[in-house]
Design an enzyme around this catalytic site. Structure first.
Site, PDB file in Angstrom:
ATOM      1  N   HIS A 164       0.735  -1.249  -0.059  1.00  0.00           N
ATOM      2  CA  HIS A 164       0.136   0.170  -0.030  1.00  0.00           C
ATOM      3  C   HIS A 164       0.839   1.318   0.000  1.00  0.00           C
ATOM      4  CE1 HIS A 164      -4.124  -1.821   0.605  1.00  0.00           C
ATOM      5  NE2 HIS A 164      -3.256  -3.032   0.912  1.00  0.00           N
ATOM      6  N   TRP A 198      -0.489  -6.900  -6.603  1.00  0.00           N
ATOM      7  CA  TRP A 198      -0.646  -6.106  -7.889  1.00  0.00           C
ATOM      8  C   TRP A 198       0.664  -5.443  -8.151  1.00  0.00           C
ATOM      9  CZ3 TRP A 198      -3.479  -5.940 -11.725  1.00  0.00           C
ATOM     10  CH2 TRP A 198      -3.364  -4.877 -12.607  1.00  0.00           C
ATOM     11  N   THR A 221      -4.656   0.933  -4.579  1.00  0.00           N
ATOM     12  CA  THR A 221      -3.358   0.317  -4.876  1.00  0.00           C
ATOM     13  C   THR A 221      -3.288  -1.072  -5.275  1.00  0.00           C
ATOM     14  OG1 THR A 221      -3.416  -0.523  -2.470  1.00  0.00           O
ATOM     15  CG2 THR A 221      -2.335   1.612  -2.752  1.00  0.00           C
ATOM     16  N   SER A 243       3.650  -6.247  -7.867  1.00  0.00           N
ATOM     17  CA  SER A 243       4.417  -6.868  -8.308  1.00  0.00           C
ATOM     18  C   SER A 243       3.972  -7.136  -9.906  1.00  0.00           C
ATOM     19  CB  SER A 243       4.694  -8.436  -7.948  1.00  0.00           C
ATOM     20  OG  SER A 243       5.228  -8.378  -6.657  1.00  0.00           O
ATOM     21  N   ASP A 252      -6.280   5.909   1.249  1.00  0.00           N
ATOM     22  CA  ASP A 252      -6.261   4.372   0.698  1.00  0.00           C
ATOM     23  C   ASP A 252      -7.324   3.835   1.076  1.00  0.00           C
ATOM     24  OD1 ASP A 252      -3.751   2.048   0.547  1.00  0.00           O
ATOM     25  OD2 ASP A 252      -5.516   1.456   1.780  1.00  0.00           O
TER      26      ASP A 252
END
Ligand code: UDP
Ligand code: UDP
Length: 475
Positions: A29, A370, A150, A372, A126
């Site tokens: 995040h 995500w 994110t 990666s 977030d």
């Protein structure tokens, strides 16, 4: 981009909008926040970052320190969390607890941000904090509030649609197949397993955040149009949730070199420099995935059997501060000696972007987090996806439809790791690694995805334009 190319702002004084970022916990995040912040740092905006203290992991503490050292103009707003008694939430993942602790302290943000100078113009938070921070921003501070999502647009669509799905479902079907309108049908097995527990902390947060996110003024997503065309079109067209806020696909976000951790002399990057092009399998499962020892040993056996060179990041605990195991005990006696020269194994934090960017890397065996996936797409590295928890299976559908990787759908671990049968054997892992390493079609799709990613963020590209539309909206 030069400040001259900036959209004009209607603000008085310095003329710059003042964005206050309220990130959440977990490197998956925090990193996209830092990447977004540093991407806009020279675009004529004032920036403050609310920093929750104490930080939950060592990686986060170092990351914040690096950001503020490299960008002295970015202001830091310390946010001392209230004491949080986690004893009522036995067996809950430490990051979910952390999110809860942040959420329970969120009412303190009102006075904290009201005191910021110059006056804040907008808040960017977030998704894990959305249902707490959006009301503080809008009702108390009378400020616009945006969410920097994110994960990907497909997961965003799932999150936004999930409350609608629940309202129409039988109470005993908390997670059946979820057909996200305009996106895709997600079989129940693809949905985050934790959602099957209706009383779980994560489930409660997920539902309230999913409802509230529709009230955000805008949603920034670390993705790009060519990576998730269906989800972005459906979200923007109001197909997922009618009247959904504007969605700005601004990715793939990359770190600026000065915000990265310093490279140590013995870093894996130096080792990669000695390996032939496209010869190395990079193996890493993100920050929050601790594999069972049995499975770690099979991964080792698979790497050994594949005959490939490899760089393997091993994690045995969810929180880095708790990881005290000796590497040789984890991978097993003799392993490090047998693979010396062709394999590098580490328990340290590696600069994953630098690894994926390196020409020696030919394949990424990944949990499909995500961060990666966007990094692999940005650098054109084919993926062998082994999704385990959370939103990773939904993300794996993006890899599959983008064609830049293979998803081993029957490979699982961790959630069923008490059953012998759920351990994937070294033989199977080794064979699959060899097969995907040699797959020309996947390499070609990965190279194409890299081209698309590069175009998206270049002047005139879809993400570049989205970023500018977003900044123009702040004025
Ligand atoms: N990462 C890294 N070095 C490490 C481990 C992780 O740079 O040793 C970064 C990685 O590049 C990615 C993020 O941490 O940006 C992990 O996010 P992801 O969504 O892939 O997985 P998560 O950890 O959230 O499950
Ligand atoms: N998430 C969400 N709403 C929430 C909590 C989490 O949308 O209230 C998202 C989160 O960003 C992630 C996904 O749900 O994309 C699954 O979370 P996971 O447990 O995998 O955590 P992460 O891998 O992001 O640390």
């Amino acid at each position: 981009m030069s400040p001259a190319a900036m959209p004009s702002s209607g603000h008085q004084g310095s003329g710059a909008p003042h964005l206050v970022f309220v990130p959440s916990a977990g490197m998956g995040h925090l990193l996209p926040f830092t990447r977004f912040i540093t991407a806009i740092a020279d675009m004529g905006v004032d920036i403050s970052v609310v920093t929750a203290l104490p930080t939950v992991s060592e990686a986060e503490a170092e990351h914040f320190a690096g950001l503020f050292a490299a960008f002295p103009a970015i202001r830091r707003i310390d946010f001392n969390l209230l004491p949080f008694d986690a004893s009522a939430f036995a067996d809950t993942e430490p990051f979910f607890l952390r999110w809860e602790s942040l959420r329970r302290s969120a009412h303190l943000l009102g006075p904290l941000i009201a005191g910021a100078a110059p006056r804040a113009s907008a808040i960017i938070t977030d998704v894990t904090l959305a249902s707490e921070v959006i009301p503080v921003a809008k009702n108390e501070l009378k400020l616009p509030c945006h969410v920097l999502f994110t994960s990907g647009a497909t997961v965003l669509a799932f999150l936004a649609y999930f409350p609608v799905y629940l309202d129409g479902a039988n109470a005993d079907h908390l997670v059946g197949d979820v057909d996200v309108p305009g996106v895709r049908r997600l079989p129940s097995d693809y949905c985050p397993r934790v959602l099957r527990n209706p009383d779980g902390l994560f489930t409660k947060q997920f539902i309230v955040n999913g409802r509230e996110i529709a009230k955000a003024d805008g949603i920034l997503v670390n993705t790009f149009d060519a990576l998730e065309p269906e989800a972005l079109t459906a979200l923007r067209g109001g197909k997922v949730v009618p009247g959904f806020p504007p969605v700005f696909a601004v990715g793939p976000l990359k770190s600026t070199p000065s915000a990265r951790r310093s490279d140590k002399a013995d870093s894996p990057i130096a080792w990669l420099g000695e390996q032939p092009a496209r010869s190395v399998v990079y193996v890493a499962f993100g920050n929050c995935n601790a594999a069972a020892l049995k499975q770690i040993r099979e991964i080792g056996a698979g790497l050994e059997a594949s005959g490939c060179r490899f760089l393997w990041v091993v994690k045995t605990t969810i929180l880095d501060r708790e990881d005290t195991a000796e590497l040789r005990d984890v991978v097993g006696d003799g392993f490090l000696g047998r693979v010396q020269g062709r394999g590098l194994v580490t328990k340290e934090w590696v600069d994953q972007e630098a690894v994926l960017k390196h020409p020696a890397v030919g394949l990424f065996l990944s949990h499909a987090g995500w961060g990666s996936v966007t990094e692999a797409a940005a650098y054109g590295v084919p993926m062998l996806a082994w999704p385990t928890l959370g939103d990773h299976k939904i993300i794996a559908t993006v890899i599959r439809s983008g064609g830049f990787g293979v998803w081993m759908e029957h490979w699982s671990w961790q959630e069923e790791d008490s059953e012998e049968s759920s351990v994937v054997s070294g033989v199977e892992i080794g064979e699959k690694l060899k097969e995907v390493m040699g797959n020309e079609a996947i390499s070609a799709s990965a190279a194409k995805m890299r081209e698309e990613a590069t175009k998206a963020v270049a002047p005139g590209g879809s993400s570049y334009r989205s970023m500018h539309e977003f900044l123009a909206m702040l004025g």
